[in-house]
Design a protein around this motif. Structure first.
Motif, PDB file in Angstrom:
ATOM      1  N   UNK A  88       0.815  -1.215   0.000  1.00 17.33           N
ATOM      2  CA  UNK A  88       0.000   0.000   0.000  1.00 17.33           C
ATOM      3  C   UNK A  88       0.848   1.264   0.000  1.00 17.33           C
ATOM      4  N   UNK A  89       0.503   2.164  -0.901  1.00 14.77           N
ATOM      5  CA  UNK A  89       0.995   3.545  -0.910  1.00 14.77           C
ATOM      6  C   UNK A  89      -0.265   4.413  -0.883  1.00 14.77           C
ATOM      7  N   UNK A  90      -0.561   5.019   0.252  1.00 19.88           N
ATOM      8  CA  UNK A  90      -1.836   5.719   0.411  1.00 19.88           C
ATOM      9  C   UNK A  90      -1.637   7.055   1.132  1.00 19.88           C
ATOM     10  N   UNK A  91      -2.680   7.887   1.161  1.00 24.18           N
ATOM     11  CA  UNK A  91      -2.590   9.132   1.927  1.00 24.18           C
ATOM     12  C   UNK A  91      -2.427   8.913   3.430  1.00 24.18           C
ATOM     13  N   UNK A  92      -2.637   7.675   3.894  1.00 25.46           N
ATOM     14  CA  UNK A  92      -2.486   7.373   5.323  1.00 25.46           C
ATOM     15  C   UNK A  92      -1.151   6.730   5.652  1.00 25.46           C
ATOM     16  N   UNK A  93      -0.352   6.409   4.643  1.00 26.93           N
ATOM     17  CA  UNK A  93       0.944   5.794   4.913  1.00 26.93           C
ATOM     18  C   UNK A  93       1.492   5.089   3.694  1.00 26.93           C
ATOM     19  N   UNK A  94       2.788   4.876   3.689  1.00 25.02           N
ATOM     20  CA  UNK A  94       3.442   4.261   2.531  1.00 25.02           C
ATOM     21  C   UNK A  94       3.751   2.784   2.744  1.00 25.02           C
ATOM     22  N   UNK A  95       2.940   2.147   3.560  1.00 25.93           N
ATOM     23  CA  UNK A  95       2.988   0.706   3.744  1.00 25.93           C
ATOM     24  C   UNK A  95       1.665   0.270   4.349  1.00 25.93           C
ATOM     25  N   UNK A  96       1.434  -1.024   4.401  1.00 28.42           N
ATOM     26  CA  UNK A  96       0.152  -1.536   4.893  1.00 28.42           C
ATOM     27  C   UNK A  96      -0.020  -1.251   6.376  1.00 28.42           C
ATOM     28  N   UNK A  97       1.010  -1.515   7.168  1.00 31.14           N
ATOM     29  CA  UNK A  97       0.899  -1.358   8.621  1.00 31.14           C
ATOM     30  C   UNK A  97       0.526   0.071   9.008  1.00 31.14           C
ATOM     31  N   UNK A  98       1.213   1.059   8.438  1.00 29.67           N
ATOM     32  CA  UNK A  98       0.934   2.456   8.776  1.00 29.67           C
ATOM     33  C   UNK A  98      -0.449   2.869   8.277  1.00 29.67           C
ATOM     34  N   UNK A  99      -0.795   2.460   7.067  1.00 29.52           N
ATOM     35  CA  UNK A  99      -2.103   2.782   6.508  1.00 29.52           C
ATOM     36  C   UNK A  99      -3.222   2.235   7.389  1.00 29.52           C
ATOM     37  N   UNK A 100      -3.116   0.982   7.790  1.00 28.64           N
ATOM     38  CA  UNK A 100      -4.153   0.340   8.605  1.00 28.64           C
ATOM     39  C   UNK A 100      -4.205   0.954  10.010  1.00 28.64           C
ATOM     40  N   UNK A 101      -3.072   1.196  10.593  1.00 25.40           N
ATOM     41  CA  UNK A 101      -3.028   1.802  11.924  1.00 25.40           C
ATOM     42  C   UNK A 101      -3.716   3.165  11.916  1.00 25.40           C
ATOM     43  N   UNK A 102      -3.436   3.979  10.924  1.00 19.20           N
ATOM     44  CA  UNK A 102      -4.031   5.313  10.849  1.00 19.20           C
ATOM     45  C   UNK A 102      -5.525   5.252  10.526  1.00 19.20           C
ATOM     46  N   UNK A 103      -5.923   4.246   9.746  1.00 16.48           N
ATOM     47  CA  UNK A 103      -7.350   4.085   9.472  1.00 16.48           C
ATOM     48  C   UNK A 103      -8.105   3.743  10.750  1.00 16.48           C
ATOM     49  N   UNK A 104      -7.561   2.850  11.550  1.00 16.83           N
ATOM     50  CA  UNK A 104      -8.222   2.493  12.803  1.00 16.83           C
ATOM     51  C   UNK A 104      -8.250   3.665  13.775  1.00 16.83           C
ATOM     52  N   UNK A 105      -7.246   4.528  13.691  1.00 16.34           N
ATOM     53  CA  UNK A 105      -7.176   5.684  14.589  1.00 16.34           C
ATOM     54  C   UNK A 105      -8.027   6.855  14.106  1.00 16.34           C
ATOM     55  N   UNK A 106      -8.612   6.730  12.933  1.00 17.31           N
ATOM     56  CA  UNK A 106      -9.451   7.808  12.418  1.00 17.31           C
ATOM     57  C   UNK A 106      -8.673   9.019  11.947  1.00 17.31           C
ATOM     58  N   UNK A 107      -7.487   8.790  11.386  1.00 21.44           N
ATOM     59  CA  UNK A 107      -6.634   9.880  10.916  1.00 21.44           C
ATOM     60  C   UNK A 107      -7.081  10.313   9.520  1.00 21.44           C
TER      61      UNK A 107
END
Length: 427
Positions: free
Chosen positions: A13-32
């Motif tokens: 994953x390269x997304x607005x929430x992070x440039x890897x899966x772990x960061x993207x998912x963590x930020x999604x759960x945190x409501x970032x």
């Protein structure tokens, strides 16, 4: 024909929430929120001055250190292809495909999508010609290969020597879900044991933002970008454009088990339909949305009551949110009130052709970890009188619950609808 089980063995994953899966998912759960002022170009004259951009992306991170030729080759192609290549590198490595000496690369396919393709490249080349028109047409020899929407699939195939089925998919915002359904079908029917799939998009440029502004599709909440994407809230005023790339490895179960691959989840069904109504607007009664969910559920061999979570299309537009909520109520009946529903576009923005892939990733992780990411930016009392708020939209905070089956919806301009269903993997 005996249908094979299809599992997911790699994610990138390269997304607005992070440039890897772990960061993207963590930020999604945190409501970032991934939204902020646009940095890709000067927005002084634009109605919308913010977007959900990828942050800190460096081409150097995805080529061998010090290899100038590889870096130059990587940068020859449009940003959408770079995002795709970066996400694919993560997913291919995560699945352990490159370390498998017995992997038959003749049988590994790549089915990858982009709704718009190389719009950055096209805009830059046309602008350059306009400024130098007196000297005659002088375009880059990479204009066409960098612009076309199938190049992400082609480049991934070339990079890893994957010689199986290879093509791009284009169906606007349903693009990467259609790509995943095709990948699922190839693996399920035994035509390929492994397919690299997903989608990428890089539309944050003057033409992309200006075009959507002219349609009055984008939010103009410039004073508070991070709260601009607010699906199912009365004060929503349009979607927030996003960018990025997400890649998933779909693999036949026995093939995955034989090589000891880790398994994130299982893909069990997909559906497609058309609204046959309008070039940009959803059918106000949600007819196409209901039909595509029905078809996905039927294809999966389950009933509506088996679904625990729906990652909705939920773009934060007035008509779209209403029609999807209506379709869910019409199809699921009383069970609609037992579902968790969330729009992760409230955080990622609308990644257009990549949105189905990131939302499938979120659906897989929800099943794996029994937690539903939220729909952020809903304020107390910000209720639309036409929406039934007895439905659980998972507002503002992630919710723990058992998620055995998740359904992900994507709907595109032109009336293209696609839904995919995943479930918790059990041997």
């Amino acid at each position: 024909m005996e249908l094979k089980r299809v599992v997911v063995t790699g994610l990138g994953a390269i997304t607005p929430l992070g440039n890897d899966v772990e960061t993207t998912w963590k930020n999604a759960l945190a409501g970032v929120s991934g939204a902020g002022p646009i940095t890709h170009f000067d927005t002084t004259l634009f109605k919308t001055k913010f977007a959900c951009e990828v942050k800190g992306f460096k081409a150097e991170d995805y080529v061998p250190a010090g290899d100038r030729h590889a870096l130059r080759d990587f940068k020859k192609f449009d940003l959408y292809t770079q995002y795709a290549m970066a996400a694919a590198k993560q997913a291919v490595e995560d699945a352990g495909l490159l370390s498998d000496d017995k992997l038959d690369r003749d049988q590994v396919g790549v089915i990858f999508g982009s709704g718009i393709g190389g719009i950055h490249t096209f805009e830059q080349e046309v602008s350059y010609y306009a400024k130098n028109e007196a000297n005659g047409p002088k375009y880059s020899p990479f204009l066409i290969p960098a612009m076309i929407a199938d190049m992400a699939a082609g480049r991934i195939s070339i990079e890893y020597g994957f010689r199986g089925p290879n093509y791009g998919v284009v169906s606007a915002c349903a693009t990467s879900t259609n790509a995943m359904i095709d990948a699922f079908t190839y693996v399920r029917t035994g035509k390929a044991p492994v397919i690299v799939t997903g989608g990428s998009e890089a539309p944050i440029c003057p033409v992309g933002v200006g075009g959507f502004n002219s349609m009055k599709a984008l939010s103009t909440r410039n004073d508070s970008p991070e709260t601009a994407s607010r699906p199912f809230s009365a004060s929503r005023d349009g979607f927030v454009i996003g960018e990025g790339g997400v890649c998933l490895i779909f693999e036949e179960l026995e093939h995955a088990l034989a090589r000891g691959a880790k398994i994130y989840g299982e893909v069990i069904g997909g559906g497609m339909s058309a609204d046959a109504y309008h070039i940009t607007a959803s059918h106000p009664e949600g007819l196409g949305a209901k039909l595509v969910m029905e078809r996905a559920i039927e294809d999966a061999g389950i009933t509506p009551d088996d679904v625990d979570y729906i990652n909705v299309h939920g773009t934060s537009t007035h008509v779209g949110d209403l029609s999807e909520a209506k379709a869910i109520k019409d199809l699921f009946g009383d069970h609609a009130y037992a579902l968790n529903i969330s729009s992760t576009k409230s955080m990622t923005g609308h990644m257009l052709g990549a949105t189905g892939a990131v939302e499938a990733l979120f659906s897989i992780k929800a099943c794996q970890e029994d937690i539903v990411p939220p729909t952020i930016n809903h304020e107390e009392g910000d209720n639309d009188p036409d929406i039934d708020y007895k439905l659980n939209f998972t507002f503002n905070k992630a919710q723990k619950r058992t998620v055995n089956v998740a359904l992900s919806n994507t709907f595109g301009f032109g009336g293209h609808n696609a839904s995919i269903i995943v479930k918790k993997y059990k041997s």
